[in-house]
Design a protein around this motif. Sequence first.
Motif, PDB file in Angstrom:
ATOM      1  N   GLY A 250       5.915  -5.394   7.363  1.00  9.80           N
ATOM      2  CA  GLY A 250       5.910  -5.484   8.813  1.00  9.80           C
ATOM      3  C   GLY A 250       5.306  -4.263   9.479  1.00  9.80           C
ATOM      4  N   VAL A 251       5.446  -4.223  10.784  1.00  7.65           N
ATOM      5  CA  VAL A 251       4.845  -3.168  11.596  1.00  7.65           C
ATOM      6  C   VAL A 251       5.657  -1.884  11.462  1.00  7.65           C
ATOM      7  N   ARG A 252       4.950  -0.784  11.223  1.00 13.14           N
ATOM      8  CA  ARG A 252       5.580   0.531  11.145  1.00 13.14           C
ATOM      9  C   ARG A 252       4.858   1.473  12.091  1.00 13.14           C
TER      10      ARG A 252
ATOM     11  N   SER B 137      13.904   5.029  -3.883  1.00 14.73           N
ATOM     12  CA  SER B 137      13.880   6.464  -3.587  1.00 14.73           C
ATOM     13  C   SER B 137      13.025   6.791  -2.366  1.00 14.73           C
ATOM     14  N   GLY B 138      12.449   5.771  -1.724  1.00 17.55           N
ATOM     15  CA  GLY B 138      11.729   5.990  -0.483  1.00 17.55           C
ATOM     16  C   GLY B 138      10.220   5.918  -0.586  1.00 17.55           C
TER      17      GLY B 138
ATOM     18  N   HIS C 238       0.844  -1.189   0.000  1.00 19.58           N
ATOM     19  CA  HIS C 238       0.000   0.000   0.000  1.00 19.58           C
ATOM     20  C   HIS C 238       0.879   1.239   0.000  1.00 19.58           C
ATOM     21  N   THR C 239       1.645   1.370  -1.066  1.00 17.50           N
ATOM     22  CA  THR C 239       2.578   2.480  -1.198  1.00 17.50           C
ATOM     23  C   THR C 239       2.451   3.068  -2.593  1.00 17.50           C
ATOM     24  N   ALA C 240       3.031   4.230  -2.768  1.00 20.19           N
ATOM     25  CA  ALA C 240       3.031   4.850  -4.095  1.00 20.19           C
ATOM     26  C   ALA C 240       3.786   3.970  -5.094  1.00 20.19           C
TER      27      ALA C 240
ATOM     28  N   TRP D 122       1.993   5.206   8.060  1.00 19.56           N
ATOM     29  CA  TRP D 122       0.972   4.367   7.437  1.00 19.56           C
ATOM     30  C   TRP D 122       0.475   4.916   6.114  1.00 19.56           C
ATOM     31  N   GLY D 123       0.502   6.203   5.920  1.00 20.41           N
ATOM     32  CA  GLY D 123      -0.064   6.804   4.717  1.00 20.41           C
ATOM     33  C   GLY D 123       0.760   6.528   3.471  1.00 20.41           C
ATOM     34  N   MET D 124       0.072   6.557   2.306  1.00 21.19           N
ATOM     35  CA  MET D 124       0.763   6.333   1.034  1.00 21.19           C
ATOM     36  C   MET D 124       1.635   7.508   0.633  1.00 21.19           C
ATOM     37  N   ARG D 125       1.344   8.681   1.130  1.00 21.83           N
ATOM     38  CA  ARG D 125       2.085   9.884   0.728  1.00 21.83           C
ATOM     39  C   ARG D 125       3.276  10.174   1.635  1.00 21.83           C
ATOM     40  N   VAL D 126       3.654   9.210   2.452  1.00 19.48           N
ATOM     41  CA  VAL D 126       4.763   9.384   3.378  1.00 19.48           C
ATOM     42  C   VAL D 126       5.954   8.595   2.857  1.00 19.48           C
ATOM     43  N   ARG D 127       7.078   9.280   2.696  1.00 17.09           N
ATOM     44  CA  ARG D 127       8.295   8.592   2.235  1.00 17.09           C
ATOM     45  C   ARG D 127       8.944   7.855   3.386  1.00 17.09           C
TER      46      ARG D 127
END
Length: 124
Positions: free
Chosen positions: A67-69, A60-61, A10-12, A74-79
């Motif tokens: 795993g647990v963060r 690039s991040g 669940h990432t960009a 949690w958000g998709m817009r967070v590098r």
Amino acid sequence: MSAHLYDEGHTAAGWTGFGIATGGSGLVGLGVCTASLAAVVGGLAAVALGVLVTWGLHLSGWGKPPGVRPREQWGMRVRDPLAREGHAGCVACRLAGRGRRRADLVPTSSASLSAESIPLSPFE
């Protein structure tokens, strides 16, 4: 248990790669149905491009480790702030030369190793 604890993909980087690969897969399917070699090759090239784009965004991040963060990541817009060091157990980071180095894996004294001391599997 929260659904956000293990939100792999669940990432960009994940969604961008998914979109490119889905378009490429559709093009391959169209090429198979219409017997067009050019469409099949173009679709396979798009799928390969999706893999490379996902890998580049992950490094690039914009891709996060499994795993647990912490909640603020949690958000998709967070590098990912730890992307430069590499993620533990991440194949993409190891292919890029990040994470655990080969020197970390090799013991310092080769004389202390014998055939009986090397485990055959992680369970031994």
